[in-house]
Design an enzyme around this catalytic site. Structure first.
Site, short mmCIF file in Angstrom:
data_model
loop_
_atom_site.label_atom_id
_atom_site.label_comp_id
_atom_site.label_asym_id
_atom_site.label_seq_id
_atom_site.Cartn_x
_atom_site.Cartn_y
_atom_site.Cartn_z
N TYR A 184 38.88 -6.78 2.37
CA TYR A 184 39.22 -8.02 3.16
C TYR A 184 40.65 -8.58 2.88
CZ TYR A 184 33.90 -8.47 3.98
OH TYR A 184 32.94 -8.28 4.38
N HIS B 50 31.02 -1.03 -1.67
CA HIS B 50 31.06 -1.60 -0.21
C HIS B 50 30.47 -0.58 0.70
CE1 HIS B 50 33.73 -4.28 2.39
NE2 HIS B 50 32.75 -4.04 3.04
#
Length: 285
Positions: free
Chosen positions: A52, A110
């Site tokens: 992010y 992730h």
């Protein structure tokens, strides 16, 4: 007591708030302000990721939020491209440094594949290596709980072959219109708590007439209905917003969806993510 006070217990006894703040697409320079606003409203579960690009801002928000660190649950994720023990170990330390925190409450792999090969090749060995690094960091007290994200059943089973710790969490795309019931059942059998990201389908569900009608019936907004749905599935719900009004509204979900309506939402299919289909997780793979 509101939903913001309610928690699940992970298989290792660590408690995790049922409703969290997702921070995907919140810029690093806006993240601290968003985190502080959320904490002020009552959120105690903050979710970020290396990918992010806002760990620094999220960490600043956590450190300056005015509540004790041990009252906050902070999650981050190991970049999907890291499929190697030493790189993973370095990246874990990197996240701690970037966040500016002494420990992380939850860290996830992730994705089982790098994003440019999502649902593609075989990265089983690399995932086991990355998992070993997470287990070591967990053992060392750097991370309180560890897990995975976007992992299908076969990906979890592959990790378990070499694991000493069963993943505490699997963070998945779960929303009305995309309910992977078999995978949810598998995770429950393994005592793996599911976290639902994009519970409002990245906005794609807002125009669904059936969902709109159901929300109206309960006297709530579509986002409130969708967040409540994921919670009643037994998942943590992680709606993303930097808007304090939306944060408040997302937490105003003191109602119960009836069983037949839950079944209807569970049976919904085919959400069009539109322009967001360019992101691997919304591509239908």
């Amino acid at each position: 007591m509101t939903i913001l006070d309610e928690k699940y217990e992970l298989s290792n006894g660590v408690e995790i708030p049922k409703l969290g703040l997702g921070t995907w697409f919140i810029d690093d320079d806006k993240a601290a302000e968003a985190v502080r606003a959320a904490v002020d409203i009552g959120y105690r579960n903050i979710d970020t990721a290396q990918a992010y690009g806002n760990e620094r801002g999220v960490g600043e928000g956590v450190r300056t939020a005015g509540v004790p660190r041990d009252e906050l649950f902070v999650s981050t994720k190991l970049a999907a491209e890291i499929k190697d023990h030493d790189q993973a170990a370095d990246a874990i330390d990197g996240s701690l440094a970037t966040l500016g925190l002494e420990y992380i409450d939850l860290m996830l792999i992730h994705s089982p594949q790098p994003w440019n090969d999502f649902r593609g090749g075989d990265y089983a060995e690399g995932n086991r290596e990355a998992w070993r690094a997470l287990e070591e960091a967990h053992q060392a007290g750097k991370i309180r709980s560890i897990g995975v994200s976007n992992f299908q059943q076969q990906d979890v089973e592959s990790i378990l072959q070499g694991a000493t710790v069963v993943p505490h969490v699997n963070q998945l795309l779960v929303h009305a219109g995309n309910t992977p019931s078999e995978l949810l059942n598998y995770c429950e059998r393994q005592q793996i708590l599911v976290e639902a990201y994009s519970p409002i389908a990245h906005g794609a569900i807002l125009d669904n007439a059936e969902v709109q009608a159901m929300a109206e019936k309960y006297g709530v907004s579509v986002p409130q209905l969708c967040i409540r749905y994921t919670l009643q599935l037994g998942a943590v719900s992680l709606p993303k917003t930097a808007n304090p009004a939306h944060m408040r509204s997302n937490a105003e979900i003191d109602f119960e969806i009836a069983g037949d309506d839950m079944d209807a939402l569970r049976g919904l299919r085919d959400v069009d993510y539109g322009k967001h289909s360019v992101f691997p997780v919304y591509s239908g793979r």
